[in-house]
Design an enzyme around this catalytic site. Structure first.
Site, PDB file in Angstrom:
ATOM      1  N   SER A  29     -62.202  58.732 -22.360  1.00 41.09           N
ATOM      2  CA  SER A  29     -63.092  57.946 -21.504  1.00 41.09           C
ATOM      3  C   SER A  29     -64.536  58.221 -21.892  1.00 41.09           C
ATOM      4  O   SER A  29     -64.853  59.297 -22.421  1.00 41.09           O
ATOM      5  CB  SER A  29     -62.877  58.316 -20.034  1.00 41.09           C
ATOM      6  OG  SER A  29     -63.891  57.758 -19.208  1.00 41.09           O
ATOM      7  N   TYR A  79     -62.245  65.017 -13.669  1.00 45.81           N
ATOM      8  CA  TYR A  79     -61.841  63.904 -14.539  1.00 45.81           C
ATOM      9  C   TYR A  79     -62.447  64.087 -15.926  1.00 45.81           C
ATOM     10  O   TYR A  79     -61.787  63.838 -16.941  1.00 45.81           O
ATOM     11  CB  TYR A  79     -62.284  62.588 -13.920  1.00 45.81           C
ATOM     12  CG  TYR A  79     -61.904  61.362 -14.724  1.00 45.81           C
ATOM     13  CD1 TYR A  79     -60.574  61.052 -14.966  1.00 45.81           C
ATOM     14  CD2 TYR A  79     -62.880  60.506 -15.234  1.00 45.81           C
ATOM     15  CE1 TYR A  79     -60.218  59.937 -15.695  1.00 45.81           C
ATOM     16  CE2 TYR A  79     -62.538  59.381 -15.960  1.00 45.81           C
ATOM     17  CZ  TYR A  79     -61.207  59.102 -16.190  1.00 45.81           C
ATOM     18  OH  TYR A  79     -60.864  57.986 -16.912  1.00 45.81           O
TER      19      TYR A  79
END
Length: 284
Positions: free
Chosen positions: A154, A167
């Site tokens: 990401s 995350y």
């Protein structure tokens, strides 16, 4: 004379490849599976929800593609190794593994009472799941003399931000696992890390715990973000893929870029892909 132009640009390198995709019952994983099948790949869909997997495989086959499924929880080592074994039993090889399964439990540390369990799950899925996947296909790919591992990271892995720490650790870990594998294998297994921007039109956003935790990553102020979500008619160019103001990415874009990485000759490894909008709203 080089055959670069005649082969590299025109040839379909996806056709006939056996591709395992985790988290394949919905979202990016399902879109990628369908696209690979359209190009003649043989797709092994792995996820926890058997009913969704059955529907996905049926849709692919009805469209003329080749697919099968295996129920697998990537946090369980045995499930992941069984998925790899099933691919070999069914198709005789494993050409590509797409480590796609993941969650995005954005939350501040002050949210720990309601977030901790989800954070642990995120780390288990992204880190352990990716590690198990690599280990499950490694021996088979080395035996074959070639293979390809694609890890979905990401843009959040680029820089630490409030509200995204866990995350980001997960996605940075996914990237480091990929880089380490590439270094060790020296071309025997190709490795690609894909870093998507924020795709709001997927189920991934449903795992966000505190919606305000998204704000530190955005270039636009909160008020503008609310308008962007609630009043799209105010800026139709935000939703026009042919506009440089495009700011609402279709998840199919990511699937197509994963396909691009797979659709390469054996001697070409697309190591890293970052997929953004021209008018990306994220600062990472």
């Amino acid at each position: 004379m080089s055959d670069y132009k005649s082969n590299y640009i025109q040839k379909n390198y996806v056709e006939g490849k056996v591709v395992i995709i985790t988290g394949a019952s919905s979202g990016f994983g399902l879109l990628t599976a369908k696209r690979i099948a359209e190009w003649g790949g043989k797709v092994v869909l792995a996820a926890r929800n058997e009913a969704k997997l059955q529907n996905a495989v049926r849709e692919i086959k009805e469209s003329g593609g080749e697919a099968c499924y295996v129920v697998a929880d990537v946090t369980k080592k045995e499930d992941v190794f069984n998925a790899a074994a099933y691919a070999v039993t069914t198709y005789g090889k494993i050409d590509v593994l797409v480590n796609n399964a993941g969650t995005m439990p954005l939350a501040f540390f002050s949210d720990h009472e309601k977030a901790l369990d989800k954070w642990e799950q995120c780390l288990d899925i992204s880190l352990k799941g990716t590690l198990y996947g690599i280990c499950a296909v490694y021996d088979q790919m080395i035996k074959q003399g070639s293979g390809h591992v694609i890890n979905i990271s990401s843009i959040y892995a680029n820089f630490p931000l409030a509200g995204a720490g866990v995350y980001q650790v997960a996605k940075m870990g996914v990237q480091y696992l990929a880089d380490s594998l590439r270094s060790e294998c020296q071309g025997k297994i190709k490795v690609t890390t894909v870093k998507p921007t924020g795709f709001m039109r997927t189920g991934l956003s449903g795992s966000v715990i505190n919606e305000m935790a998204i704000m530190p990553a955005l270039t636009m102020p909160t008020e503008a973000m609310v308008k962007w979500i609630e009043e799209p008619a105010l800026r139709p160019d935000f939703h026009d893929i042919n506009s440089v103001s495009y700011n609402d990415p279709d998840p199919q874009i990511l699937a197509d870029n994963i396909l691009y990485a797979i659709n390469q000759p054996l001697g070409v490894d697309v190591g890293d892909i970052t997929v953004r909008c021209s008018n990306d709203m994220f600062i990472v």
